[in-house]
Each structure stands twice: as C-alpha cells, then as structure tokens.
Design an enzyme around this catalytic site. Structure first.
Site, PDB file in Angstrom:
ATOM      1  N   HIS A 190       2.475   5.882 -10.562  1.00 16.84           N
ATOM      2  CA  HIS A 190       3.796   5.727  -9.967  1.00 16.84           C
ATOM      3  C   HIS A 190       4.879   5.667 -11.038  1.00 16.84           C
ATOM      4  O   HIS A 190       4.692   5.088 -12.110  1.00 16.84           O
ATOM      5  CB  HIS A 190       3.815   4.411  -9.164  1.00 16.84           C
ATOM      6  CG  HIS A 190       4.990   4.260  -8.257  1.00 16.84           C
ATOM      7  ND1 HIS A 190       5.476   3.024  -7.859  1.00 16.84           N
ATOM      8  CD2 HIS A 190       5.785   5.173  -7.659  1.00 16.84           C
ATOM      9  CE1 HIS A 190       6.500   3.196  -7.048  1.00 16.84           C
ATOM     10  NE2 HIS A 190       6.716   4.483  -6.920  1.00 16.84           N
TER      11      HIS A 190
ATOM     12  N   HIS B  54      -3.022   5.561   0.932  1.00 19.08           N
ATOM     13  CA  HIS B  54      -2.606   4.218   0.517  1.00 19.08           C
ATOM     14  C   HIS B  54      -1.115   4.089   0.807  1.00 19.08           C
ATOM     15  O   HIS B  54      -0.303   4.818   0.241  1.00 19.08           O
ATOM     16  CB  HIS B  54      -2.874   4.034  -0.981  1.00 19.08           C
ATOM     17  CG  HIS B  54      -2.675   2.631  -1.468  1.00 19.08           C
ATOM     18  ND1 HIS B  54      -1.459   1.985  -1.448  1.00 19.08           N
ATOM     19  CD2 HIS B  54      -3.546   1.735  -1.996  1.00 19.08           C
ATOM     20  CE1 HIS B  54      -1.589   0.774  -1.944  1.00 19.08           C
ATOM     21  NE2 HIS B  54      -2.851   0.602  -2.285  1.00 19.08           N
TER      22      HIS B  54
ATOM     23  N   HIS C 202       3.277   3.807 -14.449  1.00 24.13           N
ATOM     24  CA  HIS C 202       2.258   2.767 -14.423  1.00 24.13           C
ATOM     25  C   HIS C 202       1.248   3.107 -13.340  1.00 24.13           C
ATOM     26  O   HIS C 202       1.449   4.026 -12.550  1.00 24.13           O
ATOM     27  CB  HIS C 202       2.876   1.388 -14.177  1.00 24.13           C
ATOM     28  CG  HIS C 202       3.763   1.323 -12.975  1.00 24.13           C
ATOM     29  ND1 HIS C 202       5.074   1.763 -12.993  1.00 24.13           N
ATOM     30  CD2 HIS C 202       3.543   0.894 -11.701  1.00 24.13           C
ATOM     31  CE1 HIS C 202       5.623   1.599 -11.806  1.00 24.13           C
ATOM     32  NE2 HIS C 202       4.703   1.085 -10.987  1.00 24.13           N
TER      33      HIS C 202
END
EC number: 1.13.11.5
Length: 448
Positions: free
Chosen positions: A346, A303, A382
């Site tokens: 992250h 990603h 988060h």
C-alpha cells in the site's frame, strides 16, 4: 424514595445515584453524588443546591449545530476561576506539539521497540514522550502520537489540556483517571478519552504502566458513519461508559498544570479541583472496551480496506477525510477464498502511526512487539514482510481465527513529523526496511 418538586417542574429523585458508569455515546447524561444536587428544570439557579457554584464547560461554540453542540453544566464546590495568581511556564519534558520541526530526519518507514519502564519515580506529566506531531495545535487541526511511561501516581497534582482531547491506550498496567466528572478505571484492552479542558489526575492501579496517548487537536472523536453496514456492528454506542459524579472536598493545596498553545503552564490551587458534586450534559470523559468491537469483513473474497475497523473518528472539514481515525485490528475470522489475506502492499495519502497492545500482528509476525510502534507516513510504501508474504501466499485457505491479538492505528490526513526523541531513541530499529529486502522477484512471463 423521596421526590422533590417545584411549581411547573418535573420531580426528581433525591436518592444518590449508585456509583459506576452510565452507558451510551454522546448522550445527554445527568448524575449527582449527593441527592438533589442537580437543579431541576434550569441550569443556573439563583442559589444552587448545597451552596454549589454552577459552571458551564463548552466543548463547541455556542452556535454550533444541535447535533454537534457539546457542553456540560457542572455544580462544584468552588468555581474554576479560583486559582492562585498567574500561570507560570513549566518544564514540559519530552512532550512536544505541532508544528514541531526540531529534527529533519530523512523520510523512511520507521519502527520502534517497546520503551523500557522507568526505574525512577515518574508521574504521567513526567512520563509523556512524544513520537510524532502533525498539523498545527494553534489552528486546532492535527494530532500528536505519544508514549506514556509511568511509575508513580500524581499526588497533589492535576492537569487539563486546552490544546486537545486525550485518548489513553494502555498496553501494560491499569490507570485510574480521577476526573472532575467522576472516576474512570482503564486497563490494557480498553481506551479512555478525556475531552479538552477536563481536569484530572492519573493514578496507578497495579504497578508501573506503559501505553500510547493520542492528542487530538481537531474536532472531538465521534462514531463513524456505518453506511451500507447498517445500524449494527463496529463500535456500538451502548458499550461506551461515562462515569457518574464523584467529588473530593479537600482543602489540601495542589498544583494545576495546563497545556495551552503547545506549552505547559502551572498555577497553585488551595483545594482539589475534583469537586464537582453533580453534572449534566453531553461533554464528558468516557471509556470503551475494545473487545466489544464487532468487526465486519470479507466473507467471500478479497481483503477490504482497513477503514472497516474504525472505532472512532475525528472529522475534518472535508467529508470522508479524517483529521484522525482510530482503527483497531482485533481478533477475527479470516475466511476469504482465493485471497491474500494479510493487509496488502500500500501507498496511502494518510499517515499511519501503529501500536501493538498484545499478541502478533498478522502482517508483521517478527519485529513488531507489544508496546512498540511503527510509522508509515503519507505516500511511503508499506505492507507485509517476507515471512508474512510467503506464508499467506502458500497457506491452505481454510477458515482461520486470528486470536490473541490487538493492534491499533492513529491515521491522519497530515504528515507526521518525528521528534528528536523518537529519531534518536535507542529503541528505533535501524534495520526495519530489511524486512522487505528478502522479497524475491517472482515474475515469469511464461506462467500466467
């Protein structure tokens, strides 16, 4: 078609330019609402056509490098200096500016439900509700993230922001932005940017309106560098639209509000300030349809970083470190093999304010609603909630098109401080952190 000429000057059509928009980003545009209203070959003639006043609006210092020098010449019925008396302090409502330390809320990941539309008549100036501030308006660095809730058009009221440029991100209901450069219509799925110092009023198109507003105190938004991506994709310059000239010759008195130094001020005008008959230059408002954004992504595995979805950036003095990045998460195909496809977990040096225009955000299928917002401040962790993690960890990895969704992010290098209004709002989700609590320990040292 008649052509006017002067000795040594290039002729120009005297036919009025068709109303609408001009295509391009950062172009040197020219437009006139009356034939021949633009002077030919000079900016400040002794007597401008039609008895107009020539006025320059500078968005950068005179000595800024050519590539970043922004200014426009406006040919108007009355000069901007013609206002009545001094500016007086006005009530700013829930509009706040950085630095704003009115609330010492404990650090946390935060999320808000959509705010309800107002039940009483409320114009744009009454309907701005600041959620976060960052940086310092007095040093021209940072930003503020606002919601706007509007149920009435501005009548005999106009406004300009000396503190920064404004990006409108409609979520419900269209807006008609009547600016001194021309008229912009903007609806959900589009954005509009009004530069610092440009006068305008906000009118409703189809009923009450709700949306997001980014106030950029720093350098103006520009297109990001594409690097190895090359000459195409992301936001293409041709899809940005700047309005053609349109003016009002009205002697109806109006109030002119100005945001300056973090405060709101007001003075009286004996006429409408939307009186620019012609203009030329590269400092002007514009709109953009977010659905024309051409995303790029992983076509093999992994990603990529969310920076590949940057639409516009406000650069800082440090290369690669944005004052603000405006990022969207649009419809796209997800095809990566042997990959956890939603955004990964992250912790970030940048601070992220997110909103959802429509649809479902893939990392938060529950709780993050259209018209709502979230804040993940610098170095606060988060990522996907339990439902998104479980689904993506076990999904069949066939090509999947993420459809009917449009989320965005205002990301800044500065910590975003929450206002009292945002911290005490009934829309603040007290249980937001619970979305991660159900993530199970999966470690098993016997099973690689």
């Amino acid at each position: 078609m008649n052509i006017t000429t002067a000795p040594g000057l290039i002729g120009r059509s005297t036919q009025a330019i068709t109303p609408g928009y001009m295509s391009g980003f950062g172009n040197s545009f020219e437009t006139e609402a009356l034939p021949g209203a633009l002077p030919i070959g000079r900016n400040s003639p002794q007597r401008a056509p039609y008895g107009l006043y020539a006025e320059q609006l500078s968005g950068s210092p005179f000595t800024a490098p050519r590539g970043s020098n922004e200014r426009s010449w406006l040919y108007r019925i009355r000069p901007s200096v013609q206002h009545s008396g001094r500016f007086e302090k006005a009530e700013a409502g829930l509009w706040r500016s950085a630095p704003c330390h009115e609330h010492d809320m404990p650090i946390a990941q935060l999320r808000w439900d959509p705010p309800p539309l107002p039940q009483r008549a409320q114009t744009f100036l009454q309907g701005v509700e600041t959620m976060t501030t960052a940086g310092d308006v007095n040093t021209q660095a940072g930003m503020a993230a606002h919601m706007y809730l509007i149920s009435a058009s501005m009548v005999n009221q106009h406004f300009y922001n000396a503190d920064g440029e404004l990006m409108f991100v409609p979520q419900q209901g269209g807006l008609r932005l009547v600016t001194e450069f021309g008229v912009i219509g903007v609806a959900p799925g589009e954005i509009a940017v009004i530069p610092r110092g440009v006068k305008f009023r906000v009118e409703l198109i189809d009923g009450p309106a709700r949306g997001y507003l980014c106030e950029n105190y720093g350098g103006g938004f520009t297109l990001p560098e594409r690097g190895p991506i090359g000459a195409n994709c992301l936001a293409n310059a041709r899809d940005f639209l700047t309005p053609v000239a349109a003016y009002e010759d009205s002697d109806t008195p109006t109030e002119l509000y100005v945001k300056w130094g973090g405060a709101l001020w007001v003075t009286q005008l004996p006429h409408s300030p939307i009186d620019v008959v012609a203009w030329h230059g590269n400092y002007a408002p514009y709109k953009y349809d977010l659905r024309t954004f051409s995303p790029v992504g992983a076509i093999g595995f992994d990603h990529p970083d969310p920076s590949i979805f940057t639409v516009l950036t406000s650069p800082s003095e440090t290369a690669g470190t944005a004052n603000i990045d405006f990022v969207i998460f649009p419809e796209r195909w997800m095809v990566a093999e042997n990959t956890f496809r939603p955004p990964w977990y992250h912790m970030n040096i940048m601070s992220e304010f997110m909103g959802l225009i429509y649809g479902v955000y893939d990392a938060k299928p529950q709780g993050f609603l259209p018209g709502g917002a979230s804040l993940h401040n610098m170095m606060l962790p988060h990522g996907p909630d339990r439902e998104a993690f479980d689904h993506a960890s076990n999904a069949e990895l066939k090509p999947v098109k993420l459809e009917g969704t449009l989320a965005f992010m205002f990301e800044t290098r500065y910590p975003q401080r929450v206002t009292v209004h945002a911290a005490t709002s009934s829309t603040l989700q007290a249980d937001y952190a619970e979305c991660w609590r159900g993530l199970q320990k999966r470690f098993d040292p016997t099973k690689p």
